[in-house]
Design an enzyme around this catalytic site. Structure first.
Site, mmCIF file in Angstrom:
data_model
loop_
_atom_site.group_PDB
_atom_site.id
_atom_site.type_symbol
_atom_site.label_atom_id
_atom_site.label_comp_id
_atom_site.label_asym_id
_atom_site.label_seq_id
_atom_site.Cartn_x
_atom_site.Cartn_y
_atom_site.Cartn_z
ATOM 1 C CG ASP A 165 -9.487 -7.633 -5.373
ATOM 2 O OD1 ASP A 165 -8.957 -6.818 -4.594
ATOM 3 O OD2 ASP A 165 -10.380 -8.419 -5.021
ATOM 4 C CB SER A 192 -11.377 -1.929 -1.762
ATOM 5 O OG SER A 192 -11.142 -3.205 -1.176
ATOM 6 C CE1 TYR A 195 -4.614 -10.511 8.943
ATOM 7 C CE2 TYR A 195 -3.912 -9.506 11.006
ATOM 8 C CZ TYR A 195 -4.119 -9.417 9.643
ATOM 9 O OH TYR A 195 -3.840 -8.251 8.981
#
Length: 255
Positions: free
Chosen positions: A36, A15, A163
């Site tokens: 994935d 995606s 992050y």
């Protein structure tokens, strides 16, 4: 290097940015191996047709990524694996101290770094080993590695310590890796996207999305996955793009 008749490994390909990149490379005459953890990767490969194969895999697993690289080398035939666009990653939000003064969870921090940074290095090292065996093309080029950083690497927001650190690590690897792999004819680049329309944004309230869109100088909207894919394609085909991180963000600077 051209896209046509070459084979590329795309991670995070079920995606978002990875899926759009796979679509663009196939449309340009390339072949792709989609990697994935999601079941959706197989359905996406089927939609792309004979030029695409799916491999279920975890980017932090040496065995999984070696299997994906081997599949791409086999699909590439005499040309082997020409390029990688590494899009797999996770977003995490956690303050160093919460409202009650409790410290952040260390395991959650380590998980983000493990997937986003260690996973990137894992893909890069195994793909580079395969590319180094390719016959040299124009200028002696054997392959190109495109990693995904983030604008959070430069101006991370509150709650983005894990992050931002993981993506800053991706930025920090780009130049030394490009310098090292130059003797093998392998280029290394990174794209640092701003705020894009991906599944990672699906849990954010609409008013927050509108505020983020308004904070982009121009165009005042979220980025589209195909815009990332177009830049990845340009990096593949432009041999002078090497050792650099390109912000793709509409001019946004996070506060």
């Amino acid at each position: 290097m051209q896209v046509k008749d070459n084979t590329f490994l795309i991670t995070g390909a079920a995606s978002g940015l990875g899926a759009a990149t796979a679509e663009r490379l196939v449309a340009g005459g390339g072949r792709v191996v989609l990697c994935d953890l999601s079941d959706a990767v197989e359905a996406h490969a089927e939609r792309l047709g004979e030029a695409a194969q799916a491999v279920r895999g975890d980017v932090t697993s040496a065995d999984d990524i070696q299997a994906a690289v081997d599949a791409a080398v086999a699909l590439g035939g005499d040309r082997g694996l020409a390029g990688v666009v590494h899009c797999a990653g996770v977003v995490s939000v956690a303050k160093v101290l919460d409202r009650e003064g409790h410290p952040a969870d260390l395991e959650a921090y380590a998980r983000t770094v493990q997937i986003n940074l260690v996973g990137t290095f894992n893909v890069m090292r195994l793909a580079a080993a395969a590319m180094a065996r390719n016959a040299p093309g124009v200028d002696g080029e054997r392959g190109v590695l495109i990693n995904t950083a983030s604008v959070a690497a430069f101006d991370g927001q509150v709650g983005q310590c894990a992050y931002s650190a993981s993506k800053a690590g991706v930025v920090g690897m780009s130049l030394p890796a490009a310098r090292e792999l130059s003797r093998h004819g392998i280029r290394v680049m990174a794209i640092a996207p701003g705020v894009f329309e991906t599944p990672m944004m699906s849990d954010i309230p609409e008013e927050a999305v509108e505020a983020l869109s308004a904070s982009v100088p121009f165009p005042k909207r979220l980025g589209k996955p195909d815009e990332f894919a177009r830049l990845a394609e340009q990096i593949v085909t432009n041999p002078m793009l090497n050792g650099e991180v390109i912000r793709l963000d509409g001019g946004i600077r996070m506060q």
